[in-house]
Design an enzyme around this catalytic site. Structure first.
Site, PDB file in Angstrom:
ATOM      1  N   CYS A 122       0.817  -1.217   0.000  1.00  0.00           N
ATOM      2  CA  CYS A 122       0.000   0.000   0.000  1.00  0.00           C
ATOM      3  C   CYS A 122       0.848   1.263   0.000  1.00  0.00           C
ATOM      4  O   CYS A 122       0.329   2.364  -0.164  1.00  0.00           O
ATOM      5  CB  CYS A 122      -0.921  -0.050   1.203  1.00  0.00           C
ATOM      6  SG  CYS A 122      -1.623  -1.691   1.400  1.00  0.00           S
ATOM      7  N   HIS A 262      -3.568   6.068   4.322  1.00  0.00           N
ATOM      8  CA  HIS A 262      -3.887   4.833   3.610  1.00  0.00           C
ATOM      9  C   HIS A 262      -5.127   4.210   4.250  1.00  0.00           C
ATOM     10  O   HIS A 262      -5.249   4.138   5.475  1.00  0.00           O
ATOM     11  CB  HIS A 262      -2.696   3.875   3.703  1.00  0.00           C
ATOM     12  CG  HIS A 262      -3.050   2.478   3.283  1.00  0.00           C
ATOM     13  ND1 HIS A 262      -3.718   2.207   2.114  1.00  0.00           N
ATOM     14  CD2 HIS A 262      -2.866   1.279   3.906  1.00  0.00           C
ATOM     15  CE1 HIS A 262      -3.915   0.901   2.025  1.00  0.00           C
ATOM     16  NE2 HIS A 262      -3.413   0.321   3.090  1.00  0.00           N
ATOM     17  N   ASN A 292      -9.683  -2.059   1.551  1.00  0.00           N
ATOM     18  CA  ASN A 292      -8.274  -1.738   1.337  1.00  0.00           C
ATOM     19  C   ASN A 292      -7.931  -1.947  -0.142  1.00  0.00           C
ATOM     20  O   ASN A 292      -7.935  -3.079  -0.620  1.00  0.00           O
ATOM     21  CB  ASN A 292      -7.422  -2.646   2.234  1.00  0.00           C
ATOM     22  CG  ASN A 292      -5.954  -2.327   2.152  1.00  0.00           C
ATOM     23  OD1 ASN A 292      -5.504  -1.612   1.249  1.00  0.00           O
ATOM     24  ND2 ASN A 292      -5.185  -2.868   3.082  1.00  0.00           N
TER      25      ASN A 292
HETATM   26  N1  ACO Z   1     -14.643 -13.162  10.257  1.00  0.00           N
HETATM   27  C1  ACO Z   1     -14.760 -13.730  11.489  1.00  0.00           C
HETATM   28  N2  ACO Z   1     -13.701 -14.061  12.225  1.00  0.00           N
HETATM   29  C2  ACO Z   1     -12.490 -13.822  11.724  1.00  0.00           C
HETATM   30  C3  ACO Z   1     -12.304 -13.226  10.458  1.00  0.00           C
HETATM   31  C4  ACO Z   1     -13.447 -12.905   9.710  1.00  0.00           C
HETATM   32  N3  ACO Z   1     -13.360 -12.355   8.493  1.00  0.00           N
HETATM   33  N4  ACO Z   1     -10.970 -13.111  10.230  1.00  0.00           N
HETATM   34  C5  ACO Z   1     -10.339 -13.600  11.292  1.00  0.00           C
HETATM   35  N5  ACO Z   1     -11.261 -14.037  12.201  1.00  0.00           N
HETATM   36  C6  ACO Z   1     -10.994 -14.642  13.490  1.00  0.00           C
HETATM   37  C7  ACO Z   1      -9.664 -15.327  13.527  1.00  0.00           C
HETATM   38  O1  ACO Z   1      -9.733 -16.633  13.029  1.00  0.00           O
HETATM   39  C8  ACO Z   1      -9.349 -15.320  15.003  1.00  0.00           C
HETATM   40  O2  ACO Z   1     -10.081 -16.354  15.614  1.00  0.00           O
HETATM   41  P1  ACO Z   1      -9.457 -17.155  16.866  1.00  0.00           P
HETATM   42  O3  ACO Z   1      -9.251 -16.136  17.936  1.00  0.00           O
HETATM   43  O4  ACO Z   1     -10.512 -18.160  17.179  1.00  0.00           O
HETATM   44  O5  ACO Z   1      -8.190 -17.742  16.357  1.00  0.00           O
HETATM   45  C9  ACO Z   1      -9.960 -14.002  15.433  1.00  0.00           C
HETATM   46  O6  ACO Z   1     -10.931 -13.625  14.468  1.00  0.00           O
HETATM   47  C10 ACO Z   1      -8.924 -12.902  15.474  1.00  0.00           C
HETATM   48  O7  ACO Z   1      -9.506 -11.939  16.197  1.00  0.00           O
HETATM   49  P2  ACO Z   1      -8.676 -10.750  16.717  1.00  0.00           P
HETATM   50  O8  ACO Z   1      -7.278 -11.161  16.987  1.00  0.00           O
HETATM   51  O9  ACO Z   1      -9.411 -10.103  17.830  1.00  0.00           O
HETATM   52  O10 ACO Z   1      -8.670  -9.823  15.452  1.00  0.00           O
HETATM   53  P3  ACO Z   1      -8.089  -8.415  15.387  1.00  0.00           P
HETATM   54  O11 ACO Z   1      -8.832  -7.500  16.298  1.00  0.00           O
HETATM   55  O12 ACO Z   1      -6.598  -8.448  15.498  1.00  0.00           O
HETATM   56  O13 ACO Z   1      -8.459  -8.005  13.917  1.00  0.00           O
HETATM   57  C11 ACO Z   1      -7.468  -7.698  11.774  1.00  0.00           C
HETATM   58  C12 ACO Z   1      -7.893  -8.699  12.851  1.00  0.00           C
HETATM   59  C13 ACO Z   1      -8.712  -6.967  11.265  1.00  0.00           C
HETATM   60  C14 ACO Z   1      -6.835  -8.446  10.631  1.00  0.00           C
HETATM   61  C15 ACO Z   1      -6.478  -6.697  12.410  1.00  0.00           C
HETATM   62  O14 ACO Z   1      -5.425  -7.361  13.032  1.00  0.00           O
HETATM   63  C16 ACO Z   1      -5.945  -5.734  11.398  1.00  0.00           C
HETATM   64  O15 ACO Z   1      -6.642  -4.891  10.898  1.00  0.00           O
HETATM   65  N6  ACO Z   1      -4.643  -5.813  11.059  1.00  0.00           N
HETATM   66  C17 ACO Z   1      -4.095  -5.036   9.992  1.00  0.00           C
HETATM   67  C18 ACO Z   1      -4.138  -5.864   8.771  1.00  0.00           C
HETATM   68  C19 ACO Z   1      -4.248  -5.098   7.486  1.00  0.00           C
HETATM   69  O16 ACO Z   1      -4.768  -4.005   7.421  1.00  0.00           O
HETATM   70  N7  ACO Z   1      -3.750  -5.707   6.419  1.00  0.00           N
HETATM   71  C20 ACO Z   1      -3.897  -5.191   5.117  1.00  0.00           C
HETATM   72  C21 ACO Z   1      -2.641  -5.102   4.389  1.00  0.00           C
HETATM   73  S1  ACO Z   1      -1.461  -4.087   5.179  1.00  0.00           S
HETATM   74  C22 ACO Z   1      -1.976  -2.532   5.154  1.00  0.00           C
HETATM   75  O17 ACO Z   1      -2.742  -2.163   4.324  1.00  0.00           O
HETATM   76  C23 ACO Z   1      -1.543  -1.642   6.232  1.00  0.00           C
END
Ligand code: ACO
Length: 335
Positions: A122, A262, A292
């Site tokens: 990104c 971003h 995104n």
């Molecule tokens: N639907 C339901 N549950 C989900 C989903 C979904 N789509 N995706 C993951 N889960 C579950 C996982 O399996 C996990 O379950 P578990 O605890 O039983 O193993 C749980 O949700 C994870 O929950 P959290 O750890 O509370 O999730 P978090 O609050 O960390 O949110 C997220 C996850 C949204 C990915 C967050 O970490 C984030 O936004 N990170 C940045 C990632 C990003 O933006 N990447 C894009 C590319 S990089 C960039 O653009 C900057």
């Protein structure tokens, strides 16, 4: 964007902007038919409500072309006045050659030099903008910069950890020297290669070449992502880059009218605003509509902010971004 006739030496910046998003809207609800997820989970964790999905017959160059044409029109410039094309993308038309070659041909710009900046996630568009600025300072007249991503074609539609995050879009800018340009006052960029494995699409490189086994397991679609680490670093680096770019320009945040970060995730954007001490009305957000969109995210958001009247002549606008690598960057503009 109106172009002045009189050229003002030293004022290098954007003379045209354009963006394109595919027509098809995919809601969170629709994702529940593909993976075990819910509208509530996606909204509360990311702020995303819907995203755009490219039509089956569209490829990366189709999106790039539309954004480029709009930026050229906005600049009031025919394609034959462009003397360089830079494309930032992680979702190229084909593996070799790069997308810029396809775009150059599509735009009918023979002999115009063109290249891609690939793999910076990104952060790609801001890197490309910085390169374009230096190319204009080095003597190019008009450089076309495109950030384009067709992430929904390459991601794994069965991986709920990543698939709900992304959308397709393209954004473009024409960079030139002009008295009426939106001036690039300063730009900064950084990289931490020790985090290269935290966010990656590995298959297809020399480390993990394509193989029958990989194809069987669908590994070429697998985006590796340690979400929490990405989150933490995105907040830290985007706010750090914002401070750096202000310092470089001798400016302060209270003079900035709008920050365009971003658009990865509402929580990341809110956290950056908190760290910087910014009121929410000073931060532009459209992640709820588009998800995104990788390297298209910044130019798409900038076009929308401008078209919504969120920036006026004279305003300082700060762009800040973060992506795989990790790479990050920020740019300070004056409208
Ligand atoms: N639907 C339901 N549950 C989900 C989903 C979904 N789509 N995706 C993951 N889960 C579950 C996982 O399996 C996990 O379950 P578990 O605890 O039983 O193993 C749980 O949700 C994870 O929950 P959290 O750890 O509370 O999730 P978090 O609050 O960390 O949110 C997220 C996850 C949204 C990915 C967050 O970490 C984030 O936004 N990170 C940045 C990632 C990003 O933006 N990447 C894009 C590319 S990089 C960039 O653009 C900057």
């Amino acid at each position: 964007m109106e172009r002045g006739k009189e050229e003002a030496p030293g004022k290098v910046g954007l003379i045209g902007l354009g963006a394109y998003t595919p027509d098809r809207i995919m809601t969170n609800e629709e994702w529940t038919r593909h993976v075990d997820t819910s509208d509530e989970w996606i909204r509360s964790r990311t702020g995303i409500e819907r995203r755009r999905i490219a039509a089956e017959d569209q490829t990366t160059v189709d999106l790039a072309e539309q954004a480029a044409l709009r930026a050229l029109e906005d600049a009031g410039l025919p394609i034959d006045e462009i003397d360089e094309i830079i494309v930032a993308t992680d979702t190229p038309e084909v593996y070799i050659p790069d997308t810029s070659a396809f775009l150059q041909h599509r735009l009918q710009a023979p002999n115009v030099s063109a290249f891609d900046l690939a793999g910076s996630g990104c952060a790609g568009f801001l890197q490309a903008l910085d390169v374009a600025r230096s190319r204009v300072l080095g003597g190019r007249q008009h450089v076309l910069v495109v950030g384009v991503e067709l992430l929904t074609r390459l991601m794994n539609w069965k991986d709920r950890n990543t698939c709900v995050l992304f959308g397709d879009a393209a954004g473009a800018a024409v960079v030139a020297r002009s008295s009426s340009a939106v001036e690039i006052l300063s730009a900064t960029a950084g990289t931490d290669g020790s985090k290269a494995d935290v966010l990656a699409l590995e298959m297809g490189g020399t480390r993990t070449p394509f193989s029958e086994e990989g194809a069987r397991l669908d590994l070429h679609h697998d985006i590796v992502m340690k979400g929490r680490e990405v989150f933490k670093e995105a907040v830290r680096r985007m706010s750090q880059a914002a401070r750096e770019v202000l310092e470089q320009a001798g400016e302060t945040l209270d003079r900035v009218s709008l920050v365009v970060p971003h658009q990865a995730n509402r929580r990341i954007i809110d956290a950056v605003a908190r760290v910087l001490g910014l009121a929410s009305d000073k931060v532009f957000m459209n992640v709820q509509e588009f998800g995104n969109t990788g390297s298209a995210s910044i130019p798409l958001a900038l076009v929308q902010a401008r078209d919504a009247g969120r920036v006026r002549t004279g305003d300082l606008v700060l762009l800040t971004s973060f992506g795989a690598g990790f790479h990050w960057g920020a740019t300070l503009l004056q409208f």
